[in-house]
Structures are given as C-alpha cells and as structure tokens.
Design a protein around this motif. Structure first.
Motif, PDB file in Angstrom:
ATOM      1  N   GLU A  77       1.014  -1.111  -0.011  1.00 58.14           N
ATOM      2  CA  GLU A  77       0.055   0.269   0.146  1.00 58.14           C
ATOM      3  C   GLU A  77       0.648   1.103  -0.274  1.00 58.14           C
ATOM      4  O   GLU A  77       0.675   2.040  -0.578  1.00 58.14           O
ATOM      5  CB  GLU A  77      -0.822  -0.120   0.816  1.00 58.14           C
ATOM      6  CG  GLU A  77      -2.316   0.972   1.130  1.00 58.14           C
ATOM      7  CD  GLU A  77      -2.781  -0.532   2.452  1.00 58.14           C
ATOM      8  OE1 GLU A  77      -4.571   0.020   1.987  1.00 58.14           O
ATOM      9  OE2 GLU A  77      -2.986   0.216   3.130  1.00 58.14           O
ATOM     10  N   VAL A  80       2.686   2.078  -3.142  1.00 59.14           N
ATOM     11  CA  VAL A  80       1.317   2.418  -4.643  1.00 59.14           C
ATOM     12  C   VAL A  80       1.582   4.076  -4.235  1.00 59.14           C
ATOM     13  O   VAL A  80       1.042   5.024  -4.753  1.00 59.14           O
ATOM     14  CB  VAL A  80       0.393   1.497  -4.434  1.00 59.14           C
ATOM     15  CG1 VAL A  80      -0.427   2.244  -5.546  1.00 59.14           C
ATOM     16  CG2 VAL A  80       0.441   0.335  -4.910  1.00 59.14           C
ATOM     17  N   ALA A  81       1.265   4.249  -2.208  1.00 60.08           N
ATOM     18  CA  ALA A  81       0.613   5.756  -2.093  1.00 60.08           C
ATOM     19  C   ALA A  81       1.529   6.487  -2.746  1.00 60.08           C
ATOM     20  O   ALA A  81       2.047   7.500  -2.946  1.00 60.08           O
ATOM     21  CB  ALA A  81       0.187   5.546  -0.752  1.00 60.08           C
ATOM     22  N   ILE A  84       2.262   7.902  -6.630  1.00 64.69           N
ATOM     23  CA  ILE A  84       1.225   8.426  -6.808  1.00 64.69           C
ATOM     24  C   ILE A  84       1.526   9.437  -6.287  1.00 64.69           C
ATOM     25  O   ILE A  84       1.274  11.224  -6.729  1.00 64.69           O
ATOM     26  CB  ILE A  84      -0.196   8.274  -5.972  1.00 64.69           C
ATOM     27  CG1 ILE A  84      -0.804   6.991  -6.692  1.00 64.69           C
ATOM     28  CG2 ILE A  84      -1.152   9.519  -6.286  1.00 64.69           C
ATOM     29  CD1 ILE A  84      -2.236   6.493  -6.068  1.00 64.69           C
ATOM     30  N   VAL A  88       1.635  13.432  -7.868  1.00 60.46           N
ATOM     31  CA  VAL A  88       0.328  14.774  -6.868  1.00 60.46           C
ATOM     32  C   VAL A  88       2.209  15.958  -7.363  1.00 60.46           C
ATOM     33  O   VAL A  88       1.804  16.721  -8.097  1.00 60.46           O
ATOM     34  CB  VAL A  88       0.143  14.410  -5.836  1.00 60.46           C
ATOM     35  CG1 VAL A  88      -0.443  15.059  -5.631  1.00 60.46           C
ATOM     36  CG2 VAL A  88      -0.685  13.764  -6.260  1.00 60.46           C
TER      37      VAL A  88
ATOM     38  N   ALA B 139      -6.473   2.529  -7.040  1.00 59.97           N
ATOM     39  CA  ALA B 139      -6.064   3.557  -6.575  1.00 59.97           C
ATOM     40  C   ALA B 139      -5.463   3.951  -7.939  1.00 59.97           C
ATOM     41  O   ALA B 139      -4.933   5.461  -8.228  1.00 59.97           O
ATOM     42  CB  ALA B 139      -5.521   3.702  -5.310  1.00 59.97           C
ATOM     43  N   ALA B 140      -4.372   3.479  -8.028  1.00 60.46           N
ATOM     44  CA  ALA B 140      -2.989   3.403  -9.562  1.00 60.46           C
ATOM     45  C   ALA B 140      -3.751   3.444 -10.847  1.00 60.46           C
ATOM     46  O   ALA B 140      -3.693   4.826 -11.571  1.00 60.46           O
ATOM     47  CB  ALA B 140      -2.236   1.937 -10.229  1.00 60.46           C
ATOM     48  N   GLY B 155      -6.160   9.627  -7.496  1.00 56.13           N
ATOM     49  CA  GLY B 155      -5.626   9.116  -7.128  1.00 56.13           C
ATOM     50  C   GLY B 155      -5.251   8.852  -5.138  1.00 56.13           C
ATOM     51  O   GLY B 155      -5.196   8.088  -4.449  1.00 56.13           O
ATOM     52  N   ILE B 159      -6.182   6.399  -2.651  1.00 61.19           N
ATOM     53  CA  ILE B 159      -5.476   5.643  -1.571  1.00 61.19           C
ATOM     54  C   ILE B 159      -5.913   5.392  -0.437  1.00 61.19           C
ATOM     55  O   ILE B 159      -5.389   4.859   0.276  1.00 61.19           O
ATOM     56  CB  ILE B 159      -4.194   5.496  -2.296  1.00 61.19           C
ATOM     57  CG1 ILE B 159      -2.977   4.210  -2.145  1.00 61.19           C
ATOM     58  CG2 ILE B 159      -3.390   6.376  -2.311  1.00 61.19           C
ATOM     59  CD1 ILE B 159      -3.417   3.190  -2.336  1.00 61.19           C
TER      60      ILE B 159
END
Lengths: 105, 471
Positions: A77, A80-81, A84, A88, B139-140, B155, B159
């Motif tokens: 998790e 992936v976070a 992202i 951002v 989320a991806a 996204g 997540i």
C-alpha cells in the motif's frame, strides 16, 4: 506472552495507538504524514492480533499469520501511495493536502 | 489440486492465467495497439466459461467457499467488466496512453481477481486479502492519466481513503478475533452473542466496509475520485467495485453477523436513510455529469441497503437482481458520457443542450440509462426498485418505505435534467455528430438489450431467489 504485563495494558496501548493514528490522519496536512498515520493504525491492529493470539488463543497461530499479511500488504500500500504522491508532486508541486483541491463540491 | 478443485475456483484461476498471458504478449510484441482486442477476446472466453455449471464446495481448508449464488455474483461482475472493456477501447487507443496499454488491463483484471476472492472468502484473512487486491490497484487506475492534475488528485484521495478504511475495518476484525478466537466465518457465526466488544467490533467493521460502498457519512472520497479518474475507470468503480462490495456486505451480514440482526438492522436503517437523502440532495446541484453520476450512485447504494433490511431471502435476491440491473443502467449512462468526453472533452449538463438533434442514438441510450436509474416503468430499473421496495414492505418498515418513495421522486427530477437538456433545450452550437468506435457501440447495445429485457425476465428473479436460500 510477557510475564507481568496483563492483556488489558497492551490493549489500552494498541487502542491509544490506533486513535492517535486516526487523529493524525484527520488533522495532518502533509500527505506523507497522513500515510504514516495510517501505518500507525495498521501497526496497532497488528499488535492486537499478536496479543490476542499469544494471550488468549495460544493453541493456533491464526493471529500471527494475519499480522504477517497486514505488514506485507501495508508495504504494498505504501509503495503505491508514495508513487502516487510523487506523481501528485510532479503535477501540482506540493504535498500539502489542503492545496490539492481542484475538485470541490 | 485435482480437476474438481480447479472447476470450483475457475473464475480466479482463469483470470490469473489471463494476466500471465497478457504479460507474455506484452513482452513479445513491439507495440501495444492491439492490447484492447486481446483483452476483450480473452475476457470474453472467461465470461463464457464462467457460466459452466459447478457445484458447491470448500477448498483450502475452508478458506475458499463457492456455491451457485457466489458463482452467479461473479458472473454478474464478469458481464459488467466485459462491457467496461468494450467501452475502454476508445480511451485506451488515444496516443497519450501509448506504451502503457497492457498495464491498464493487467491492473484492471487483478482487481477483478481480488473481488472474486473476496466474494468467495471463507475466513477474514482471505476476505482482507481479496479486498486489498481489489482496492490498492484501483488507486493506481484512478491516477492512470499521469499528466492530468485531476487524475493524480483522484488517485491520492482514493489510496488514502482506501488505506484508512481498511485500517478501521481491520481494527474491527482484530477485536472480533479477540472475542471468538478464530477467523473462519463458519466458526465465528455461532460464537456471536452480542456482547459489547463484539458490537464495537461490528461497528468498526461496518464503517470500514461502508467506505468501499461509499455510504453516507463515509462517502467524501467518491465524487472527487469519480470526477478525476478517467471515465472508463469511473464506470468500473461505480458498478464493478461497488457491486462486489455490496455482494460481500450482504453475504457477511446474513452469515457471520446473523445473530446480531437486531443490532445491525437499526444501523443499516439509519445508513440507508442518510445515504439516499444526502446522495439525492447533492446530486440535485451538480453540473458535471460524472460528478452527477457519482452522487446518483451514492443514492443508488442507499436503495440497495433497503433490500438488506428486508426479509432475508427475497431481500438478498432483490439486491443481487438490482445490482445486475444497476450495472446495465449505469454502464449505459457512463458509456455515452465516456464516448462524448473522449471525443469532445465536454462533461457538463449544459454541453448536452440540443444533443438529440446531432446524436439521436446516443441520446436515446443515455435517456434509457437515466430512466432505468430513476426507475421509470418500461425499463428494467423499475423492476429492480419494485422488488427492493416490496421486500422492505414485507418486512414491515413502512416509514423507511415512505422516505424511500420520497427519495425516488426527488431522484426523478434530477435524472430528467440531462434528458431535458438533450431533447428540449435549444442550443446553437450543440456537440457535433459523434462516430463512436464499434466496440463502444457493442457495449451500448448490450446495455440497452439488458435494460429492456431483464425487467421482463421474471424467470431470472425466481432463479436468483432460489439460489439465495443456499447461503
């Protein structure tokens, strides 16, 4: 199980840890700190599982297994976070949650 | 593992095989123009295989359960994903997706594997794993348009809220483990006697799961994620991911938490009233069609909860039936919105003024979809809502029925706004004629056929009801 430490104390600790995580998630503005708060909550849950397993149901290992899965999934998790969050940052040039507000009600 | 076990978990195994095959194809091909066709062909085969009749069974020491109702749920999800894949062709073929077309399908199919495992879970570990496999890659997907600000915003919102909600849910599971000493559903359910700790655990658990179904007051991420994500992904969220969460929600409520029924009914009652009302009130003032459909999907989740409150078998059957119809109607609406937004990047309701003059077929499909969401008689949505309402009525919750009827009337108003814009409002510069690609057309045709036929297929509802007794 630890000698001299009753179950209640550890449960108090994990509950505190969990709600510190909830508090941090709600009040913090930095995306990384929010992610860390979630990790805190997950760790509280992991300790909960281990403690219940060791103190109350030592005959099987389901709680321990669950903890291993929680830890590994928390890592996935976070991967992936953070990916992202980096994306951002590239687009918006900030990791402040209050300024990621292009969409509003 | 022998051949019968293989047949029992064929959905998951075939999907895993599909992911591996797509990975291999990706390695051995130089470009990815054909990714969507490979995905559609492979997934079509899997959908057909899903309908092979199979028996009920438990494998992996009770961690994986399957029976006809669960297989039916997976097949319903498969049909929905097939339609989403057909719709995705238009968007994925755009040049800015070049080089990452296979990844889209790989991630999409992995989330479906997670949902299938979640539905078939026999203990909380499997359930949690399935849920995470289903929600982390999603989320991806939301952040898939790397260079679009809104997409990465969606996204990150997705997540963080997914991680937070699963942590809350896990806390509930850990307390439940503390009271019962086991994680197996079949061993937990007789041990639930409604003591304080178990009710606390249940509340944590329900709030975590309510995030996934986006029930009010856990819905704040939904509109932003739906608006920001690519339209194909949004349609996947709103039907497939939500549908899977609803399925497991109802299975858990009626199996594991069966003894707590007098405690959870008031909770679900409150959630249903809040979800319907708040979803409707916010949908009234939306101008962006994707955001509008997001709030409408929140309101629809409220209607789904009605069936859960209703009497057990008919309630369960009406929920499954409603989700099937909801897939068709929402995907019809999203299909049109997606085609228009990909071709012209226009998304607000005002842009659709005079849409009927230039695109009569697309506007008819959108109208049918919205009519079905609103529950206007000739279309399937009416029958779905009718069964939900009748299951509440048979349980004797007349006040809830009254509130639901008011909400259905309010929803009629805002569902007709886009229809009015398309057919009545005048516009000097309407959206020009759109030539959608053949796969998107096929998807819309499947949706329309589904919308017109499922309502009249009484056999279908009887079939689902007969399966619901198995749980």
């Amino acid at each position: 199980m630890i000698q001299g430490v009753p179950l209640q104390h550890i449960l108090l600790l994990t509950t505190l840890l969990f709600f510190i995580g909830v508090y941090g998630f709600i009040t913090r503005k930095n995306l990384f700190t929010m992610l860390m708060s979630v990790e805190l909550m997950l760790n509280a849950v992991a300790i909960n599982f281990v403690v219940f397993n060791a103190y109350l149901f030592p005959e099987n290992l389901q709680g321990h297994f669950f903890t291993i899965f929680i830890v590994s999934i928390a890592a996935a998790e976070a991967a992936v976070a953070i990916a992202i969050i980096v994306n951002v940052y590239r687009n918006i040039r900030t990791v402040n949650a209050e300024r990621i507000n292009e969409m509003k009600h | 593992m022998n051949i019968t076990d293989f047949l029992l978990m064929r959905h998951e195994l075939l999907l895993t095989a599909m992911v591996l095959i797509m990975l291999l194809i990706q390695i051995f091909t130089s470009n990815d123009y054909n990714a969507s066709y490979f995905a559609m062909a492979l997934f079509f085969i899997i959908t057909v295989f899903g309908f092979v009749p199979s028996e009920k069974g438990e494998i992996f020491g009770n961690m994986y359960i399957t029976d006809s109702l669960r297989v039916l749920m997976k097949n319903i999800l498969n049909i929905g994903v097939l339609i989403v894949l057909f719709q995705s062709g238009e968007w994925i073929s755009k040049p800015h997706n070049e080089g990452k077309r296979y990844e889209f399908y790989l991630i999409l199919i992995s989330t479906l594997i997670g949902m299938n495992f979640m539905i078939s879970a026999g203990d909380f570990l499997m359930f949690y794993l399935g849920l995470e496999i289903a929600s982390i890659p999603l989320a991806a997907l939301a952040a898939y348009d790397k260079y679009r600000t809104k997409s990465s915003e969606a996204g990150i919102k997705m997540i963080l809220s997914a991680a937070f909600s699963s942590a809350v849910m896990l806390f509930g599971i850990s307390l439940l483990y503390g009271t019962c000493g086991t994680l197996y559903f079949s061993e937990i359910s007789p041990q639930i006697n409604g003591n304080i700790l178990q009710i606390l655990a249940f509340v944590f658990f329900i709030s975590g799961l309510a995030f996934k179904i986006s029930l009010v007051p856990f819905h704040f991420w939904t509109p932003d994620v739906y608006e920001g994500a690519p339209t194909t992904v949004t349609s996947y969220y709103s039907v497939i991911s939500k549908g899977a969460a609803v399925f497991i929600f109802i299975i858990l409520l009626f199996t594991v938490f069966k003894n707590l029924i007098s405690q959870w009914q008031p909770i679900i009652y409150l959630l249903a009233v809040l979800t319907m009302s708040v979803g409707n009130l916010f949908a009234l003032r939306q101008q962006n069609l994707k955001r509008f459909l997001a709030f409408s999907s929140i309101a629809q989740a409220g209607f789904i909860l009605l069936g859960i409150i209703g009497t057990e078998q008919t309630g369960m059957a009406s929920v499954v039936y409603f989700v099937l119809i909801y897939i068709f109607s929402n995907l019809a609406a999203f299909g049109v919105v997606s085609v228009v937004s990909e071709k012209t990047s226009k998304e607000t309701i005002e842009d659709y003024n005079g849409f009927y003059r230039t695109n009569p077929k697309l506007s008819l499909v959108l109208m049918l979809g919205l009519f079905s969401l609103a529950g206007i008689p000739p279309v399937a949505g009416f029958f779905g809502k009718f069964f939900l309402f009748s299951s509440v009525a048979s349980a004797g919750y007349y006040w809830l029925l009254f509130i639901a009827a008011i909400n259905a009337t309010v929803s009629l108003y805002y569902y007709l706004l886009p229809v009015k814009a398309m057919f009545i409002n005048k516009n000097d510069t309407p959206i020009e004629h759109i030539q959608s690609n053949p796969t998107a057309k096929t998807a819309l045709i499947i949706c329309v056929v589904g919308l017109l036929l499922t309502g009249f297929a009484g056999v279908l509802f009887d079939y689902i009801t007969s399966l619901s007794f198995g749980i």
